[in-house]
Design an enzyme around this catalytic site. Structure first.
Site, PDB file in Angstrom:
ATOM      1  CE  LYS A 155      26.914  13.567  60.549  1.00  7.12           C
ATOM      2  NZ  LYS A 155      26.097  14.420  59.701  1.00  7.12           N
ATOM      3  CB  THR A 157      23.773   5.790  55.006  1.00  8.20           C
ATOM      4  OG1 THR A 157      22.653   6.577  54.608  1.00  8.20           O
ATOM      5  CG2 THR A 157      23.744   4.471  54.262  1.00  8.20           C
ATOM      6  NE  ARG A 179      21.154  14.443  65.393  1.00  2.88           N
ATOM      7  CZ  ARG A 179      21.370  15.447  64.548  1.00  2.88           C
ATOM      8  NH1 ARG A 179      21.034  16.674  64.882  1.00  2.88           N
ATOM      9  NH2 ARG A 179      21.915  15.225  63.375  1.00  2.88           N
ATOM     10  CE  LYS A 190      19.117  15.560  56.742  1.00  3.40           C
ATOM     11  NZ  LYS A 190      18.667  14.208  57.059  1.00  3.40           N
ATOM     12  CB  ALA A 409      24.309  19.752  64.608  1.00  4.71           C
ATOM     13  CG  PHE A 440      24.837  19.878  60.409  1.00  5.68           C
ATOM     14  CD1 PHE A 440      24.239  19.527  59.209  1.00  5.68           C
ATOM     15  CD2 PHE A 440      24.093  20.613  61.314  1.00  5.68           C
ATOM     16  CE1 PHE A 440      22.935  19.912  58.914  1.00  5.68           C
ATOM     17  CE2 PHE A 440      22.788  21.004  61.028  1.00  5.68           C
ATOM     18  CZ  PHE A 440      22.219  20.651  59.827  1.00  5.68           C
ATOM     19  CG  PHE A 528      27.929   8.066  45.957  1.00 11.31           C
ATOM     20  CD1 PHE A 528      26.569   8.328  45.890  1.00 11.31           C
ATOM     21  CD2 PHE A 528      28.606   8.412  47.121  1.00 11.31           C
ATOM     22  CE1 PHE A 528      25.899   8.921  46.953  1.00 11.31           C
ATOM     23  CE2 PHE A 528      27.949   9.002  48.188  1.00 11.31           C
ATOM     24  CZ  PHE A 528      26.589   9.256  48.107  1.00 11.31           C
ATOM     25  CD1 TRP A 557      22.174   4.425  50.422  1.00 13.39           C
ATOM     26  CD2 TRP A 557      22.437   3.258  48.539  1.00 13.39           C
ATOM     27  NE1 TRP A 557      21.054   4.635  49.649  1.00 13.39           N
ATOM     28  CE2 TRP A 557      21.186   3.922  48.487  1.00 13.39           C
ATOM     29  CE3 TRP A 557      22.811   2.457  47.462  1.00 13.39           C
ATOM     30  CZ2 TRP A 557      20.322   3.817  47.401  1.00 13.39           C
ATOM     31  CZ3 TRP A 557      21.946   2.348  46.374  1.00 13.39           C
ATOM     32  CH2 TRP A 557      20.720   3.029  46.350  1.00 13.39           C
TER      33      TRP A 557
END
Length: 704
Positions: A155, A157, A179, A190, A409, A440, A528, A557
């Site tokens: 999200k 990215t 954020r 993460k 979230a 999220f 991907f 990406w």
């Protein structure tokens, strides 16, 4: 002589191109720039004239000569499909960011509205909103996603890739609003949250670490409240009414004077007096004693670190505390109500008011105890006076980004600040775009974005971008579990249309959730390298059939903004489509009804079940006058249900609500669904194993 030769070639129609071989080989001093600029731009096949070089730098690739050697290298890369894989931090460092004061000027900020923090970040003063008040707002876009999986959906990215596409490639004024990440996950499991690949906020180490200190300010403010609560209970337990009053209102120059915050407490108690000497004994007792019930304290200490051993602690063990001990806990800083206040406030005055209203406990006679009652609210505003200013950074492609506030979230409302969005919407103007991200999945961050953030901001979004990936949908379709650091099972690396179609139920439900709010939704399929064209096309086809305005593949990406151009075009079209925005529920409904609406319409539950503590809180908060606040569900982000193991789109379940708490200053009630830690723990091998500092260069290594 050289210039004359160049002029002759320029005028010779039979010669189509001219190369000036550099360096110029002569015993005489020759002005190289004068010679190269003498070449007619239409014959400057090396692209060395100021005109061609300027067009190249500006991105007008179709109207200039591109230098042949780098252009040839790019063509070889395209033909062979070769790509050198770099870490996010390497990509971030490969780009030299604009000086932040230059970026501020480019987007229309005045020098007195910008407070520089080095060369790559700055704070923006709130006076900018007043100056731009009559400027129409731009288009408002929120990025959300399907229910998250350990495989990641991208999200952040996608948010940055979309902004780069809309700005650098489609020539719109555009702003990202995201954020600030917690350092807990950064050093835990993460990693960073700056986006990734060629779609990220830079410098990413600045973004992911201290930034400008906002989270530290929240930690300090939060823990000042916690200290004030326990100190007040201790002092009330060890002093008489008179002694307590005399210390709360000390003699100064021979007389006692109430502070402004104490005058406010007197008014709250219905005591219209300003002279301490005129209070009766009964009024002195009511004023001096908050009479906090220790069992009712909802305010916890915080730390911006993952530390599982702080989830339950005992405080007051020292002999100096005279036996006053109680069980308490730490939360992670971004779960603090002060973080939510920062994200939802609309001005410094509003923040001051919200900080004063925060309820920290209940008195023994059932009255809410606030930070204003404790006398600490003014000090909180002082600690937060700089944190309220949004932080300005930039993307890899030079687009502006506001990084401001960072509530989780799943245990908070999970969106960046209203103030950042409002300033950005004014700066981009009516034809521009502001893209923000909700934490999220759509059932968590997006639902709260609409029902809480938009309710308080008054802003109305134009488009929702819903991010999905092939491999995440395969997991929702029943694909095998994955283990960090281990190779992916073949189900995720080989074509499996059946698994994709089974998992599409989650994306279908999230599209349905978006449509409850009447806003057009564009599905972004984040591709991907292991995805097949058939899998990607299947998702796009099913998404459109499910009611999405459009569904497009993205490669941002790997390709930066260029990989999200089609997504950008779809968002532009969707922003012009009819929108019928509406909230999911009326805040005047009873608390239980609001919870039930969210559970049934967004999660797919059959019914809700309130456990005894939750039932008690419904009665208490309704009695205290907080029943008309919006609802902020604290639920696992890993499933539409309360059970993190249930993937896809589960139905037929009853949602258990074990407790309800009030964030009165932030402006919501948050029901606790199931058990959920409010401070994460560290895994066996945390990210910090790979993070270090290079002493000679001062560079951070190992962040991702």
């Amino acid at each position: 002589e050289v210039l004359q030769s160049i002029r002759e070639v320029n005028e010779n129609s039979s010669v189509h191109g001219l190369i000036v071989q550099l360096p110029l080989d002569s015993i005489h001093r020759i002005d190289t720039e004068k010679v190269t600029n003498a070449v007619a731009p239409e014959k400057d096949v090396d692209g060395l004239t100021s005109i061609n070089a300027g067009k190249l730098a500006r991105g007008d690739l179709g109207d200039c000569f591109i230098p042949c050697t780098p252009n040839g290298c790019m063509e070889l890369i395209r033909q062979t499909g070769w790509r050198h894989v770099l870490y996010d931090i390497d990509i971030s460092r490969s780009c030299v960011p604009k000086c932040i004061d230059r970026l501020a000027r480019e987007i229309g900020l005045l020098s007195n509205e910008v407070e520089l923090y080095g060369k790559t970040k700055a704070k923006v003063h709130l006076e900018a909103i007043d100056r731009l008040r009559i400027q129409p707002d731009g288009k408002y876009v929120v990025v959300t996603g399907i229910t998250p999986t350990p495989l990641g959906e991208g999200k952040s990215t996608t948010t940055i890739g979309l902004v780069q596409a809309l700005g650098a490639h489609l020539n719109n004024n555009v702003f990202a609003c995201v954020r600030q990440p917690s350092q807990g996950p950064t050093f835990g499991i993460k990693g960073g949250a700056a986006g990734g690949g060629y779609s990220q906020v830079i410098p990413m180490e600045e973004f992911n670490l201290h930034l400008t200190g906002d989270i530290h300010a929240i930690t300090a403010a939060n823990n000042l409240v916690a200290a004030a609560i326990d100190a007040r209970i201790f002092h009330e337990a060890t002093q008489s009414d008179k002694a307590l009053f005399n210390r709360l209102v000390p003699l100064s120059g021979g007389h006692r004077t109430f502070s402004p915050v104490q005058i406010n407490r007197l008014k709250k108690l219905g005591i219209e007096k300003s002279d301490p000497s005129t209070l009766t004994e009964e009024e002195i007792t009511r004023f001096a004693r908050l009479d906090i019930d220790p069992e009712s304290i909802t305010w916890q200490r915080v730390l911006d670190t993952n530390d599982r051993f702080l989830r339950k602690i005992t405080i007051g063990q020292s002999p100096t505390e005279k036996g006053y001990t109680r069980t308490a806990q730490f939360d992670i800083t971004v779960a603090s109500e002060i973080m939510a206040v920062l994200a939802l406030t609309s001005s410094l005055e509003d923040m001051k008011h919200r900080l004063a209203k925060m309820v920290v406990a209940t008195s023994r006679n059932g009255e809410p105890v606030t930070t204003e009652d404790l006398g600490v609210c003014g000090a909180l505003t002082v600690l937060m006076r700089d944190a309220i200013k949004p932080n300005l950074m930039q993307t890899l492609e030079g687009n502006p980004v506001f990084v401001h506030a960072g509530p989780f979230a799943n245990i908070a409302h999970g969106n960046s600040s209203i103030l950042a969005d409002k300033i950005a919407l004014k700066l981009v103007g009516p034809e521009g775009f502001v893209v923000t991200e909700a934490g999220f999945g759509a059932d968590i961050g997006m639902e709260k974005f609409f029902n809480i953030k938009c309710r308080y901001s008054g802003l109305r979004p134009h488009v929702v971008v819903l991010v999905a990936t092939v491999r995440a949908l395969k997991m929702h379709g029943g694909g095998p579990s994955v283990t960090a650091g281990m190779p992916l099972p073949k189900e995720y690396t080989e074509e499996n249309l059946e698994l994709v179609e089974k998992g599409f139920c989650n994306l279908r439900k999230q599209v349905e959730n978006t449509k409850h709010f009447g806003v057009p939704v564009v599905v972004a399929v984040n591709a991907f390298k292991t995805d097949t064209e058939a899998e990607l096309q299947l998702i796009c086809k099913l998404a459109k059939e499910a009611g999405a305005f459009d569904a497009v593949q993205c490669t941002h990406w790997a390709d930066g903004g260029a990989g999200a151009v089609e997504l950008g075009k779809a968002v532009q079209k969707a922003a012009e489509a009819p929108s019928n925005f509406r909230f999911l529920y009326d805040t005047e409904l009873p608390v239980v009804d609001k919870i039930r609406i969210i559970a049934q319409k967004i999660y797919g539950a059959d019914e809700i079940e309130l456990l005894p503590e939750a039932q008690h809180k419904v009665h208490l908060y309704t009695k205290q006058g907080f029943g008309n606040l919006p609802i902020c569900m604290a639920k696992t982000h890993l499933s539409l249900s309360h059970d993190a193991e249930k993937k896809g789109a589960p139905t037929g379940f009853v949602l258990p609500v074990r407790d309800i708490r009030a964030s009165v200053g932030a402006g919501f009630l948050y029901p606790l669904v199931g058990t959920m830690p409010t401070i994460p723990g560290l895994p066996t091998r945390p990210c910090f194993y790979d993070i270090d500092l290079e002493p000679e260069t001062g560079e951070v290594i190992g962040l991702f």
